[in-house]
Design a protein around this motif. Structure first.
Motif, PDB file in Angstrom:
ATOM      1  N   ARG A  33       7.756   5.126 -30.592  1.00 33.28           N
ATOM      2  CA  ARG A  33       6.739   4.744 -29.624  1.00 33.28           C
ATOM      3  C   ARG A  33       7.279   5.025 -28.221  1.00 33.28           C
ATOM      4  O   ARG A  33       8.240   4.387 -27.776  1.00 33.28           O
ATOM      5  N   LEU A  34       6.661   5.973 -27.554  1.00 22.92           N
ATOM      6  CA  LEU A  34       7.149   6.425 -26.257  1.00 22.92           C
ATOM      7  C   LEU A  34       6.681   5.527 -25.115  1.00 22.92           C
ATOM      8  O   LEU A  34       5.567   5.028 -25.109  1.00 22.92           O
ATOM      9  N   ILE A  35       7.575   5.369 -24.158  1.00 19.86           N
ATOM     10  CA  ILE A  35       7.276   4.755 -22.867  1.00 19.86           C
ATOM     11  C   ILE A  35       7.654   5.781 -21.804  1.00 19.86           C
ATOM     12  O   ILE A  35       8.732   6.376 -21.866  1.00 19.86           O
ATOM     13  N   THR A  36       6.782   5.985 -20.842  1.00 22.61           N
ATOM     14  CA  THR A  36       7.112   6.848 -19.710  1.00 22.61           C
ATOM     15  C   THR A  36       7.292   5.968 -18.482  1.00 22.61           C
ATOM     16  O   THR A  36       6.391   5.211 -18.117  1.00 22.61           O
ATOM     17  N   LEU A  37       8.470   6.075 -17.868  1.00 24.35           N
ATOM     18  CA  LEU A  37       8.794   5.218 -16.729  1.00 24.35           C
ATOM     19  C   LEU A  37       8.727   6.012 -15.427  1.00 24.35           C
ATOM     20  O   LEU A  37       9.439   7.016 -15.268  1.00 24.35           O
ATOM     21  N   VAL A  59       1.028   6.265 -25.631  1.00 26.59           N
ATOM     22  CA  VAL A  59       2.185   6.233 -24.740  1.00 26.59           C
ATOM     23  C   VAL A  59       1.936   5.174 -23.668  1.00 26.59           C
ATOM     24  O   VAL A  59       0.899   5.183 -23.004  1.00 26.59           O
ATOM     25  N   HIS A  60       2.866   4.267 -23.527  1.00 25.43           N
ATOM     26  CA  HIS A  60       2.776   3.243 -22.490  1.00 25.43           C
ATOM     27  C   HIS A  60       3.472   3.751 -21.234  1.00 25.43           C
ATOM     28  O   HIS A  60       4.617   4.215 -21.291  1.00 25.43           O
ATOM     29  N   VAL A  61       2.784   3.662 -20.107  1.00 27.15           N
ATOM     30  CA  VAL A  61       3.282   4.190 -18.841  1.00 27.15           C
ATOM     31  C   VAL A  61       3.442   3.029 -17.860  1.00 27.15           C
ATOM     32  O   VAL A  61       2.529   2.218 -17.693  1.00 27.15           O
ATOM     33  N   TYR A  62       4.587   2.961 -17.216  1.00 26.99           N
ATOM     34  CA  TYR A  62       4.862   1.926 -16.218  1.00 26.99           C
ATOM     35  C   TYR A  62       5.296   2.628 -14.935  1.00 26.99           C
ATOM     36  O   TYR A  62       6.285   3.367 -14.922  1.00 26.99           O
ATOM     37  N   ALA A  63       4.560   2.405 -13.865  1.00 26.19           N
ATOM     38  CA  ALA A  63       4.845   3.122 -12.628  1.00 26.19           C
ATOM     39  C   ALA A  63       4.148   2.455 -11.456  1.00 26.19           C
ATOM     40  O   ALA A  63       3.146   1.749 -11.634  1.00 26.19           O
ATOM     41  N   ALA A 108       6.953  -2.435 -25.165  1.00 27.76           N
ATOM     42  CA  ALA A 108       5.828  -1.805 -25.855  1.00 27.76           C
ATOM     43  C   ALA A 108       6.217  -0.569 -26.649  1.00 27.76           C
ATOM     44  O   ALA A 108       5.413  -0.045 -27.426  1.00 27.76           O
ATOM     45  N   GLY A 109       7.434  -0.069 -26.461  1.00 26.28           N
ATOM     46  CA  GLY A 109       7.901   1.102 -27.187  1.00 26.28           C
ATOM     47  C   GLY A 109       9.388   1.021 -27.437  1.00 26.28           C
ATOM     48  O   GLY A 109      10.035   0.025 -27.098  1.00 26.28           O
ATOM     49  N   ASN A 110       9.924   2.065 -28.029  1.00 24.72           N
ATOM     50  CA  ASN A 110      11.362   2.055 -28.323  1.00 24.72           C
ATOM     51  C   ASN A 110      12.120   3.245 -27.744  1.00 24.72           C
ATOM     52  O   ASN A 110      13.337   3.322 -27.852  1.00 24.72           O
TER      53      ASN A 110
END
Length: 467
Positions: A33-37, A59-63, A108-110
């Motif tokens: 499970r992808l996270i994009t930071l 894909v969970h995105v935090y920005a 939310a992801g790994n």
């Protein structure tokens, strides 16, 4: 859904995910499970230019909210809506100044993908690893010697927490480089690697890049901070990361480099590329230089960017030189270019990418003085090369031999992000990386960051004017 093509010559581990689907539920602990930071660099989007089996499509995105985030989302939308082999990523976005804390808390992801502003990247890596995430990071992981120990600590923590920290070395998947490495292992052709001298290194790698460029079919909009070396990093610690990596990877394949014993810096230098305001506007879509760039602006109209650098050093006694140059825009029909030579006792392996090669990287094998047996040696070793790279042939040219490479291998830089990601997924499944990868990443960043310190002690070289 058509996934990345299976290519036997890369030995990609498609068995990694043979029984999994890209639509696999996030509740399945086996799914990636992808996270994009904070995706401030277009490389973040290129990781998602294709789908991967066993990787959740969400894909969970935090920005922080702003243009960097929107450019990333626009590129993902372009991939999702293209007519040929569209992706189907779903982006769940959190916008806010506390994006890092929110990501660490929500879990939310790994796997966290980092490609953006490098000023705080080393800190982000450390905190993310501390929280137990795997990290796939764009280069450079560190841009200053003062943060080098933080990166070392992140690798040590990753080992303790059984997570994988890996950087995106796309150039290992460029076919002429792969073949240069393969031929250097054929003693009958290459002999052994020369030691070289500071004035005539055994290995030279030169890279030319451009601020104004086409990516995924459109002119790239660069964030203004990309021209701020305090945020992006100087050229000597940025693109040279790839070149130093290739020197290690080609000269001492699958061998562990000890940065304290095996690396000795000889000299380093840095110089600026000048960019006028109209050029700056064209690539950033901003009408004026922001305040944080004023320190680098002369005469209120010319921005000077320390984007160029050269490192001369010894790796296990082998003299190497790497250099990166940034111009504003490539000549018509050209693009980013690469020159590389490995000097052996029997032959030199040279990659050229100039006008004569129509700006396409081309590998040549040229005999050293006195070696009359190169043709015979090439013919006898070619079957071994063809076993790994079917279809590769030889062509006699004026100074030696050109390695003729089938078009199927010429994927282009953007496709290499998928190759790196597939390799990383393979490592995740195995739960480990080859023993040499981590120490060699540490050695690579030691080389670049110490070279910057050395270069700063010298008077800057002449400026490169943009055209």
């Amino acid at each position: 859904m058509k996934l990345i093509p299976a290519v036997s010559w890369l030995l990609m581990a498609t068995t990694l995910v043979a029984c999994q689907s890209p639509e696999k539920s996030r509740t399945d602990s086996d799914a990636i499970r992808l996270i994009t930071l904070d995706p401030g660099h277009f490389h973040a989007a290129l990781v998602q230019k294709t789908m991967y089996e066993g990787v959740d499509s969400m894909v969970h995105v935090y920005a922080p909210d702003g243009p960097d985030l929107q450019l990333y989302l626009d590129k993902i939308q372009t991939y999702n809506t293209r007519p040929d082999d569209p992706t189907h990523w779903k982006e769940e976005v959190y916008r806010g100044p506390d994006f890092l804390d929110k990501m660490l808390a929500e879990k939310a992801g790994n796997v966290v993908v980092m490609a953006g502003n490098n000023r705080l990247k080393t800190d982000y890596i450390g905190k993310t690893i501390d929280a137990g995430f795997n990290v796939l990071a764009d280069k450079p992981m560190v841009i200053s010697a003062s943060n080098f120990d933080k990166l070392k600590q992140a690798f040590a923590t990753a080992e303790k927490k059984n997570v994988l920290l890996y950087d995106i070395m796309t150039e290992r998947y460029e076919i002429t480089t792969m073949l240069q490495r393969a031929f250097s292992q054929q003693a009958a052709v290459f002999g052994t690697l020369e030691k070289g001298t500071p004035d005539n290194p055994a290995v030279t790698k030169e890279s030319v890049h451009h601020f104004y460029k086409n990516v995924s079919g459109s002119i790239l909009t660069r964030p203004a901070w990309f021209m701020d070396v305090a945020q992006q990093g100087e050229g000597i610690v940025d693109v040279t990361t790839h070149l130093v990596d290739l020197v290690q990877w080609e000269c001492f394949p699958e061998q562990t480099i000890d940065y304290q014993k095996d690396i000795q810096l000889t000299s380093a230098r840095r110089w600026t590329t000048d960019m006028n305001l109209s050029q700056f506007k064209a690539i950033t879509k901003q009408a004026a230089f922001p305040d944080y760039l004023k320190k680098d602006v002369v005469n209120d109209s010319v921005l000077r960017v320390f984007s160029n650098g050269e490192i001369n050093y010894q790796l296990r006694g082998v003299h190497a030189k790497v250099s990166v140059t940034w111009a504003y825009k490539a000549p018509e029909g050209a693009g980013d270019t690469h020159y590389s030579i490995m000097r052996g006792t029997k032959a030199n392996l040279i990659i050229r990418q100039g006008a004569e090669q129509q700006y396409k990287p081309t590998l040549y094998v040229e005999a050293v003085s006195g070696n009359t047996g190169l043709e015979s040696a090439l013919n006898s070793t070619l079957p071994a090369i063809q076993k790994e790279f079917p279809g590769v042939e030889l062509k006699k040219v004026a100074k030696g031999w050109e390695i003729v490479i089938p078009e199927k291998y010429k994927e282009g830089h953007e496709a290499h992000f998928g190759r790196v990601t597939e390799k990383y997924l393979q490592y995740l499944k195995a739960g480990k990386m080859p023993a040499w990868e981590v120490p060699n990443m540490i050695a690579k960043y030691y080389t670049t960051t110490q070279a910057l310190e050395l270069a700063k002690k010298s008077k800057p070289s002449a400026t490169l004017a943009s055209k």
